[in-house]
Design an enzyme around this catalytic site. Structure first.
Site, PDB file in Angstrom:
ATOM      1  N   ARG A  48       0.886  -1.347  -0.016  1.00 25.10           N
ATOM      2  CA  ARG A  48      -0.068  -0.048  -0.090  1.00 25.10           C
ATOM      3  C   ARG A  48       1.031   1.278   0.217  1.00 25.10           C
ATOM      4  O   ARG A  48       0.464   2.244  -0.769  1.00 25.10           O
ATOM      5  CB  ARG A  48      -1.081  -0.069   1.287  1.00 25.10           C
ATOM      6  N   HIS A  52       0.687   4.360  -2.500  1.00 19.99           N
ATOM      7  CA  HIS A  52       0.527   5.686  -2.001  1.00 19.99           C
ATOM      8  C   HIS A  52       1.717   6.588  -2.510  1.00 19.99           C
ATOM      9  O   HIS A  52       1.492   7.861  -2.617  1.00 19.99           O
ATOM     10  CB  HIS A  52       0.374   5.532  -0.585  1.00 19.99           C
ATOM     11  N   ASP A  53       2.713   6.134  -2.591  1.00 20.59           N
ATOM     12  CA  ASP A  53       3.838   6.783  -2.988  1.00 20.59           C
ATOM     13  C   ASP A  53       3.887   7.297  -4.632  1.00 20.59           C
ATOM     14  O   ASP A  53       3.867   8.309  -4.943  1.00 20.59           O
ATOM     15  CB  ASP A  53       5.210   6.085  -2.619  1.00 20.59           C
ATOM     16  N   ASP A  60       8.432   8.683  -5.687  1.00 20.47           N
ATOM     17  CA  ASP A  60       9.755   9.369  -5.574  1.00 20.47           C
ATOM     18  C   ASP A  60      10.057   9.310  -3.879  1.00 20.47           C
ATOM     19  O   ASP A  60      11.080  10.302  -3.387  1.00 20.47           O
ATOM     20  CB  ASP A  60       9.763  11.085  -5.880  1.00 20.47           C
ATOM     21  N   SER A  62       8.287  10.370  -1.614  1.00 12.66           N
ATOM     22  CA  SER A  62       7.905  11.600  -0.872  1.00 12.66           C
ATOM     23  C   SER A  62       6.958  11.321   0.161  1.00 12.66           C
ATOM     24  O   SER A  62       6.717  12.105   1.260  1.00 12.66           O
ATOM     25  CB  SER A  62       6.870  12.505  -2.037  1.00 12.66           C
ATOM     26  N   ASN A  80      -3.310   8.696   5.116  1.00  7.34           N
ATOM     27  CA  ASN A  80      -2.141   7.773   5.591  1.00  7.34           C
ATOM     28  C   ASN A  80      -2.090   7.527   7.114  1.00  7.34           C
ATOM     29  O   ASN A  80      -1.268   6.641   7.316  1.00  7.34           O
ATOM     30  CB  ASN A  80      -0.840   8.570   4.764  1.00  7.34           C
ATOM     31  N   HIS A 179      -5.888  -5.860  -2.274  1.00  8.59           N
ATOM     32  CA  HIS A 179      -6.827  -5.991  -1.308  1.00  8.59           C
ATOM     33  C   HIS A 179      -7.276  -7.527  -0.922  1.00  8.59           C
ATOM     34  O   HIS A 179      -8.208  -7.724  -0.271  1.00  8.59           O
ATOM     35  CB  HIS A 179      -8.260  -5.439  -1.535  1.00  8.59           C
TER      36      HIS A 179
END
Length: 312
Positions: A48, A52-53, A60, A62, A80, A179
């Site tokens: 996940r 999400h990155d 990157d 972040s 998050n 999932h």
């Protein structure tokens, strides 16, 4: 399994650290294996985290940056925080890599390797990871909500969300199979149980026995908002195609899961993935490799962070 990519994609390559840090991928894999052996749920957390990155500013790292005064970061966003897990696994792998090969392996690549190692550890899905990503210097709190799909989207909205990132309808449905592991907070689907529409309290697309069981775990007026349930009740810690079998049985947890069966454009893909687990696993590997190319920084862009939590 090898996945070919078009020449239009930025320059990443399998074995990027072969000469500069030959043990890089082994160090990450050993760190992930130890962590997931202790806590199987971390595999879902690391997959996940990669998603999400990559969907926010590209792959990157972040998502790993800590906030600084006046600059809240992605990890502060309610999408998050507190549900994103596995940060400590990445930080541990980075510390080991810095000891061995200082300022060589990017945090962005560590997340990519860790996602692959998680898929292999809990699903036997192995693939080669093209690497050479560099780390970004910016992380903005509001961006996850602007870029990540919500659990309440329908199939068309999901298709549009993934298409904006260069991923196809089939790849969206295939990556949704992640999932098959992990957990969801009750608040992400409780309206399907208690407040579906003006005429129906319960979502008619949900299997009634499944709904009854969920209500015992997710009461209408919970004492705590931290209650979670497995996304896949059949094999909650195994990355497999049971997710799609659950959808066929009307036991998808989130609106964004069950919509994949109720929408004509995606129902056929769901049935195919439910029927052939090996074919789904191959497609999953190819799609996650492709996701790893979203808006990456290479060459002289970005940096190689010394500490994944802060820019150099």
């Amino acid at each position: 399994m090898m996945v070919s990519v078009s020449l239009a994609m930025p320059f990443l390559k399998v074995g990027y650290y072969q000469s500069t840090c030959p043990s890089a991928e082994t160090i990450v894999r050993n760190t992930v294996n130890q962590a997931v052996s202790r806590n199987p749920g971390l595999a879902a957390g690391l997959l996940r985290m990669y998603f999400h990155d990559c969907f926010v500013r590209g792959c990157d790292a972040s998502v790993l940056l800590d906030p600084t005064p006046g600059n809240p970061a992605e990890k502060d966003n309610p999408i998050n925080n507190p549900s994103l897990r596995g940060f400590e696994v990445i930080y541990e792998a980075k510390a080991k890599l810095e000891a061995q090969c200082p300022q060589t392996v990017s945090c962005a690549d560590i997340i990519a390797f860790a996602a692959r190692d998680s898929a292999y550890k809990v699903g036997g899905i192995n693939y080669k990871v093209p690497s050479g990503r560099r780390d970004g210097r910016v992380s903005i709190k509001d961006e996850p909500r602007q870029n990540l799909p919500s659990p309440f989207l329908n199939a068309k909205q999901l298709e549009d969300n993934f298409m904006r990132k260069g991923l196809s309808l089939d790849e969206m449905v295939t990556l949704s199979g992640a999932h098959s592991i992990g957990r969801s907070n009750c608040t992400s689907f409780s309206e399907r149980l208690y407040d579906f529409s003006e005429t129906q309290a319960q979502d008619p697309s949900m299997d009634p026995i499944f709904a009854r069981d969920l209500k015992t775990k997710c009461p209408q007026n919970p004492r705590s908002l931290d209650q979670t349930v497995p996304l896949d009740v059949l094999t909650p810690n195994k990355l497999d195609n049971n997710y799609y079998k659950n959808l066929k049985n009307h036991q998808g947890l989130l609106t964004s899961d069950q919509t994949l069966l109720s929408s004509p454009s995606t129902a056929r893909i769901v049935r195919n993935n439910a029927r052939d687990g090996a074919a789904w696993a191959n497609k999953f590997a190819a799609a996650i490799v492709k996701m790893g190319y979203i808006d990456v920084l290479t060459g002289h862009k970005g940096e190689i962070r010394k500490d994944c939590r802060v820019v150099n």
